[in-house]
Design an enzyme around this catalytic site. Structure first.
Site, short mmCIF file in Angstrom:
data_model
loop_
_atom_site.label_atom_id
_atom_site.label_comp_id
_atom_site.label_asym_id
_atom_site.label_seq_id
_atom_site.Cartn_x
_atom_site.Cartn_y
_atom_site.Cartn_z
N GLU A 161 -3.68 43.68 68.96
CA GLU A 161 -4.04 42.26 69.04
C GLU A 161 -2.81 41.41 69.33
O GLU A 161 -2.39 40.60 68.51
CB GLU A 161 -4.74 41.83 67.75
CG GLU A 161 -6.00 42.64 67.49
CD GLU A 161 -6.85 42.15 66.32
OE1 GLU A 161 -6.28 41.69 65.33
OE2 GLU A 161 -8.08 42.24 66.42
N GLU B 230 -12.02 48.22 68.88
CA GLU B 230 -12.43 47.82 67.52
C GLU B 230 -13.70 47.00 67.63
O GLU B 230 -13.78 46.06 68.43
CB GLU B 230 -11.36 46.92 66.87
CG GLU B 230 -10.19 47.66 66.30
CD GLU B 230 -9.25 46.73 65.53
OE1 GLU B 230 -9.72 45.77 64.88
OE2 GLU B 230 -8.04 46.96 65.61
C1 BG6 Z 1 -8.54 43.39 63.48
C2 BG6 Z 1 -7.39 44.28 63.12
O1 BG6 Z 1 -8.04 42.10 63.33
O2 BG6 Z 1 -9.69 43.38 62.71
C3 BG6 Z 1 -7.66 45.26 62.02
O3 BG6 Z 1 -6.84 44.91 64.24
C4 BG6 Z 1 -8.61 44.64 61.01
O4 BG6 Z 1 -6.43 45.61 61.48
C5 BG6 Z 1 -9.91 44.32 61.68
O5 BG6 Z 1 -8.80 45.40 59.87
C6 BG6 Z 1 -10.99 43.76 60.75
O6 BG6 Z 1 -10.47 42.66 60.06
P1 BG6 Z 1 -10.53 42.55 58.48
O7 BG6 Z 1 -9.74 41.36 58.15
O8 BG6 Z 1 -11.96 42.40 58.13
O9 BG6 Z 1 -9.95 43.82 57.98
#
Ligand code: BG6
Length: 493
Positions: free
Chosen positions: A201, A390
């Site tokens: 990111e 993701e």
């Molecule tokens: C993204 C990241 O921002 O979202 C991850 O690359 C992160 O590291 C994922 O865990 C989900 O966000 P969160 O804050 O719910 O863990």
């Protein structure tokens, strides 16, 4: 028709949220090792100390000013809990976990290498052999099951020493140190790892500059310099990877959320355009190979001066990312009209709530359909292969007395997300390489530092304070995803 034959189905993780073993086998500390746990209504804290012994902490609230005092150094303090220290102990469970991934049918496993496992201080001459060996074992384990590792070089874990010494990524010195780290792992894992990304990111430099760039007092100029230095470092990584092994591909990793206007007022559309520019700027440079005019104009207005060199721009143009990978959890809504129904989302997505969507317990809207929009926007603009690295939904899953977890809400979300992706491929002709959902297995939440906010298809017995057996239990989504993968995305029932 449908997804490619060699579509890379799998799941994703990140070292600082998953590995644990934060001080084992010579690993040095990184930015997240001094970040406490928080909750939906309690921010995570960066703890610090001064030379005279004074200690304190600075809350990390997205969108709000963040400052570690200039004469303080981030440090581990007694009486605090630091979730990265345990993660869900992949460090001691990697064989078991990769076996579970293989059972689901994974073709790809996205993980990150912790820079400070390889170079504990980030700037040593010689790497830490124990760290290199650890990942070598992981890659061997993946290949045993024909799983392709997909490796992020820096997932929010700048070595702490580089923050202390140079102030993080706003200093050009980090370009060379990162290049050296990248070359070290490319040479060592040649033939073992084909797919890489540089910075997780990368646009976190704007939204979460401590995580993204180790910046402890991020002014707009520091952020701009940090981003520039990461672009140059990424281009150097692409150049090195192609030289070391022409089979290697190095992608960008962008946090992307489609932005909707709340009303049809043209003023709202202009805000949407500006918000999209703030994100797409990062891909325009790293994938498109040049700074877009709208960003240069913005820097001019803000009086920002980059610490750049003419040859930086040649590198950016000559070595753009090979593919564009991105995270996408939801969409955002923007308006210029009074509306105090604030929304929340990845990297503190600004904006207002979407009345058409439901939200989870952390206020993140569930909008799986936004994937088709995201894929089309990115494909139309860059025409580079895409990879959803993701996507998923955080939930406080419950382990039943018989060790089952009935996560039908997750199946529902993922089903809709895969349909949306499939539409982008089948109906719109987008070139999509893979889908590595977040997360393969439960791990610590990045935003809140909680264990309670779970994303995995495998439950791990570990609570917010790291208590638990660390035993693994398959959730209902485990066998569902198995069917999805074995049918190459056709059987979503
Ligand atoms: C993204 C990241 O921002 O979202 C991850 O690359 C992160 O590291 C994922 O865990 C989900 O966000 P969160 O804050 O719910 O863990």
């Amino acid at each position: 028709m449908g997804f490619k034959k060699d579509f890379l189905w799998g799941g994703a993780t990140a070292a600082n949220q998953y590995e644990g073993g934060y001080d084992q086998d010579g690993k040095g500390l990184n930015a997240i090792d001094v970040l406490t746990n928080g909750a939906v209504d309690r921010p995570r804290l960066v703890t610090w100390k001064k030379e005279d012994g004074t200690t304190g902490d600075s809350p990390l609230v997205w969108g709000e000013e963040f400052n570690v005092p200039a004469d303080a150094t981030p440090a581990i303090l007694p009486g605090h809990h630091y979730p990265s220290h345990h993660g869900t102990d992949f460090y001691h469970h990697f064989q078991e976990d990769i076996k579970l991934m293989a059972e689901m049918g994974f073709k790809a496993f996205r993980l990150s290498i912790s820079w400070s496992r390889i170079f504990p201080n980030g700037d040593e001459k010689e790497p830490n052999e124990a760290g290199l060996k650890f990942y070598e074992q992981i890659f061997a384990e993946c290949h045993k099951y024909n799983i392709e590792p997909m490796v992020t070089l820096s997932h929010y874990d700048t070595p702490l020493n580089l923050i202390e010494k140079y102030g993080g990524w706003s200093d050009r010195k980090l370009i060379d140190l990162f290049e050296n780290y990248a070359i070290t792992v490319f040479e060592r894992y040649k033939g073992q790892v084909k797919y890489w990304t540089t910075f997780n990111e990368i646009n976190a430099m704007d939204e979460a500059p401590y995580m993204g760039g180790g910046l402890t007092a991020p002014t707009p100029q520091e952020r701009a310099r940090g981003a520039h230095n990461q672009f140059v470092a990424s281009a150097k990584a692409v150049k090195a990877a192609h030289r070391i092994d022409p089979e290697m591909q190095v992608g960008q990793m962008l946090a992307y959320a489609p932005v909707y206007a709340y009303t049809c007022d043209p003023a709202d559309q202009v805000e949407v355009m500006k918000a999209q520019q703030d994100t797409l700027f990062y891909a325009d440079v790293q994938v498109g190979g040049r700074y877009p005019e709208y960003r240069l104009k913005k820097y001019e207005r803000q009086g920002i001066r980059l610490d750049d060199r003419p040859q930086d721009y040649e590198l950016l143009a000559e070595y753009p990312a090979d593919f564009l990978s991105f995270s996408c959890y939801s969409s955002a809504v923007i308006t210029t009209h009074p509306n105090d129904d604030e929304a929340s989302g990845n990297l503190g997505v600004a904006g207002v709530a979407n009345p058409y969507l439901e939200t989870n317990a952390w206020g993140w809207a569930t909008d799986p359909d936004c994937l088709r929009l995201a894929l089309n926007t990115l494909w139309d603009r860059y025409h580079k292969p895409l990879w959803v690295v993701e996507n998923g939904i955080g939930w406080a899953d419950k382990l039943e007395a018989d060790n089952t977890v009935h996560d039908d809400y997750r199946i529902k979300y993922l089903r809709a997300a895969i349909r949306s992706m499939s539409d982008a491929v089948e109906l719109d002709g987008v070139d999509l390489m893979g889908y590595t959902l977040w997360s393969a297995i439960d791990l610590v939440s990045n935003g809140t530092g909680e264990m309670k906010k779970r994303y995995g298809l495998v439950y791990v017995d570990c609570d917010d304070l790291g208590n638990g057996t660390m035993k693994r239990y398959k959730k209902d989504s485990f066998s569902w995803y198995q069917k999805v993968i074995s049918s190459n995305g056709i059987d979503l029932q």
